[in-house]
Design an enzyme around this catalytic site. Structure first.
Site, PDB file in Angstrom:
ATOM      1  N   TRP A   1      -2.968  -0.140  -3.165  1.00 21.36           N
ATOM      2  CA  TRP A   1      -2.314   1.253  -3.264  1.00 21.36           C
ATOM      3  C   TRP A   1      -1.083   0.685  -3.709  1.00 21.36           C
ATOM      4  O   TRP A   1       0.144   1.551  -3.929  1.00 21.36           O
ATOM      5  CB  TRP A   1      -2.602   2.211  -1.946  1.00 21.36           C
ATOM      6  CG  TRP A   1      -3.573   2.595  -2.100  1.00 21.36           C
ATOM      7  CD1 TRP A   1      -4.664   2.772  -1.904  1.00 21.36           C
ATOM      8  CD2 TRP A   1      -4.127   4.226  -2.680  1.00 21.36           C
ATOM      9  NE1 TRP A   1      -5.686   3.140  -1.560  1.00 21.36           N
ATOM     10  CE2 TRP A   1      -5.693   3.735  -2.710  1.00 21.36           C
ATOM     11  CE3 TRP A   1      -3.803   4.665  -3.516  1.00 21.36           C
ATOM     12  CZ2 TRP A   1      -5.675   5.564  -2.963  1.00 21.36           C
ATOM     13  CZ3 TRP A   1      -4.053   5.632  -4.248  1.00 21.36           C
ATOM     14  CH2 TRP A   1      -4.722   6.193  -3.455  1.00 21.36           C
TER      15      TRP A   1
ATOM     16  N   LYS B   1      -5.991  10.865   6.494  1.00 25.44           N
ATOM     17  CA  LYS B   1      -6.710  10.042   7.092  1.00 25.44           C
ATOM     18  C   LYS B   1      -6.904   9.511   8.855  1.00 25.44           C
ATOM     19  O   LYS B   1      -7.091  10.279   9.907  1.00 25.44           O
ATOM     20  CB  LYS B   1      -6.410   8.086   6.763  1.00 25.44           C
ATOM     21  CG  LYS B   1      -6.998   7.971   5.238  1.00 25.44           C
ATOM     22  CD  LYS B   1      -5.516   8.087   4.176  1.00 25.44           C
ATOM     23  CE  LYS B   1      -5.518   7.732   3.395  1.00 25.44           C
ATOM     24  NZ  LYS B   1      -7.176   8.328   2.561  1.00 25.44           N
TER      25      LYS B   1
ATOM     26  N   ASP C   1       4.066   2.408   3.003  1.00 27.89           N
ATOM     27  CA  ASP C   1       2.861   3.423   3.644  1.00 27.89           C
ATOM     28  C   ASP C   1       1.905   2.974   3.709  1.00 27.89           C
ATOM     29  O   ASP C   1       1.583   2.377   4.120  1.00 27.89           O
ATOM     30  CB  ASP C   1       2.418   3.270   1.676  1.00 27.89           C
ATOM     31  CG  ASP C   1       1.587   4.675   1.775  1.00 27.89           C
ATOM     32  OD1 ASP C   1       0.860   4.504   2.148  1.00 27.89           O
ATOM     33  OD2 ASP C   1       0.893   4.198   0.055  1.00 27.89           O
TER      34      ASP C   1
HETATM   35  C1  LIG Z   1      -3.005   3.559   1.371  1.00 33.77           C
HETATM   36  C2  LIG Z   1      -2.969   5.200   0.066  1.00 33.77           C
HETATM   37  N1  LIG Z   1      -1.466   5.093  -0.035  1.00 33.77           N
HETATM   38  C3  LIG Z   1      -1.727   5.922  -0.944  1.00 33.77           C
HETATM   39  C4  LIG Z   1      -2.555   7.224  -1.173  1.00 33.77           C
HETATM   40  C5  LIG Z   1      -2.791   8.461  -2.204  1.00 33.77           C
HETATM   41  O1  LIG Z   1      -2.857   9.486  -1.315  1.00 33.77           O
HETATM   42  P1  LIG Z   1      -2.742  11.275  -2.418  1.00 33.77           P
HETATM   43  O2  LIG Z   1      -3.962  11.410  -2.671  1.00 33.77           O
HETATM   44  O3  LIG Z   1      -2.455  11.633  -0.836  1.00 33.77           O
HETATM   45  O4  LIG Z   1      -1.464  11.183  -3.004  1.00 33.77           O
HETATM   46  C6  LIG Z   1      -3.440   6.641  -0.730  1.00 33.77           C
HETATM   47  C7  LIG Z   1      -5.152   7.179  -0.885  1.00 33.77           C
HETATM   48  O5  LIG Z   1      -6.481   7.158  -0.582  1.00 33.77           O
HETATM   49  C8  LIG Z   1      -3.784   5.419  -0.010  1.00 33.77           C
HETATM   50  O6  LIG Z   1      -4.724   5.119   0.746  1.00 33.77           O
END
Ligand SMILES: Cc1ncc(COP(=O)(O)O)c(C=O)c1O
Length: 361
Positions: free
Chosen positions: A102, A196, A172
């Site tokens: 991520w 989550k 994040d």
């Molecule tokens: C740590 C993290 N950041 C970003 C995201 C991306 O999120 P989204 O699908 O809401 O754009 C996720 C998705 O699982 C994630 O686990």
């Protein structure tokens, strides 16, 4: 009806009382004769729901008054792109510490707008550890430093907030928000997709120090402007009302359960159960993340071969343990243990793991 234990990484399991309340209120919210999802976001009913959700989230996370809390559509990935547009001048340097999948995604979203400097990168080590703070090469003039508090796929978590000096720290927290006490004041900005730990997919939370909203950033439409969203209480356009409402119910449930201190205790207990089962399996199960940075939310683990992995996924599902297949980027298995997963769920998983090993080990 039996509800299985759902170990999905997201969208993820929600507290049963939240789902039951939403079910009970689906056709008639609070005696108004309509569902909350059918009411105007500008009406007193939804405005009340929205304000209560924000107040409860502020209480849950002890958000200081000089921080704005935004409820936005678009998911965490959209916020990743908006960080650069809102807080960095065109071509300005931004620092990223990459500890998994991520973090790389976050960089991809801002490359068109800014000069990305990777201050530390765990990829050469296979994302099994967080590069030591003293080895990070931070830029003195960066607009911000970005970290991923918990890497959902690689299972690597910052257990402490790193000190990055005077440059604002952006994080994040999609997969670990509200999982343990957090000192919001150490961060310039925190963002999280809700799906989550906070509720359903479709709404993201951004917690940002208000003074940062005065930064010029880059030319951008109003709808991409955090300051505009803050000025309009996240009602610049029609917000994701259903998701915001469900988030509010989930946050209220977390407060009733004892708040983040209680969830930190439960999450530590759940994670210890699963890591102990892995470490005590004589190598049958493996988790390769350095112990001090192992995630308490997402535990990737591996069996000796693909055939056993496929069998584990099928047999665990039949036993009422859902979504244990690992992310395709790393393979293997993964157990996500968010706040709504009870300790009994982790115990059931560990019981199944031991039984599976006895039969196939
Ligand atoms: C740590 C993290 N950041 C970003 C995201 C991306 O999120 P989204 O699908 O809401 O754009 C996720 C998705 O699982 C994630 O686990």
């Amino acid at each position: 009806m039996t509800r299985a234990y759902n170990f999905s990484a997201g969208p993820a399991t929600l507290p049963e009382p939240v789902l039951r309340q939403a079910q009970a209120e689906m056709l008639d919210w609070n005696g108004v004769g309509a569902s909350i999802v059918e009411l105007s976001h500008r009406g007193a009913e939804f405005m009340g729901v929205a304000a209560q959700a924000e107040a409860d989230l502020r209480t849950l996370l002890s958000v200081p008054d000089d921080y704005a809390v935004l409820f936005l559509a678009g998911g965490a990935t959209t916020q990743q792109a908006l960080l650069a547009l809102n807080f960095a001048a065109p071509g300005q340097t931004v620092d990223y510490v990459v500890t998994g999948h991520w973090g790389k995604t976050a960089i991809r979203q801002v490359r068109p707008y800014v000069d990305v400097h990777v201050a530390a990168d765990g990829e050469p080590g296979g994302f099994r550890d967080i590069p030591p703070r003293q080895d990070w090469s931070l830029s003195a003039d960066a607009a911000y430093v970005h970290i991923t508090a918990n890497e959902t796929i690689h299972g690597v978590e910052f257990r402490d907030t790193p000190d990055v000096g005077t440059v604002p720290l952006f994080a994040d927290f999609s997969s670990s928000i509200a999982s343990a006490p957090l000192d919001v004041s150490r961060y310039g900005l925190i963002y999280a997709g809700a799906q989550k730990n906070l509720g359903p997919v479709g709404v993201s939370v951004v917690i940002v120090r208000r003074e940062l909203l005065e930064r010029a950033g880059q030319p951008r439409a109003d709808i991409f402007n955090y300051a505009s969203h803050a000025a309009r209480d996240s009602m610049l356009n029609t917000p994701p009302t259903w998701n915001w409402y469900l988030l509010g119910l989930t946050v209220k449930w977390m407060l009733e359960q004892g708040g983040v201190e209680e969830f930190a205790r439960r999450n530590a207990a759940k994670a210890a159960l699963v890591y102990d089962a892995i470490d005590g399996s004589g190598g049958f199960y493996r988790n390769e993340v350095a112990v001090p940075v192992r995630s308490r939310m997402n535990i990737p683990f591996f069996l000796p071969d693909e055939t056993l992995t496929t069998r584990f996924v099928a047999e665990s599902k039949a036993a009422g343990l859902l979504a244990l297949k690992g992310h395709k980027a790393v393979g293997g298995l993964r157990a996500s243990l968010y706040n709504a997963m009870p300790v009994a769920g982790a115990q059931a998983l560990v019981g199944f793991m031991r039984d599976f090993q006895q039969r196939h080990g």
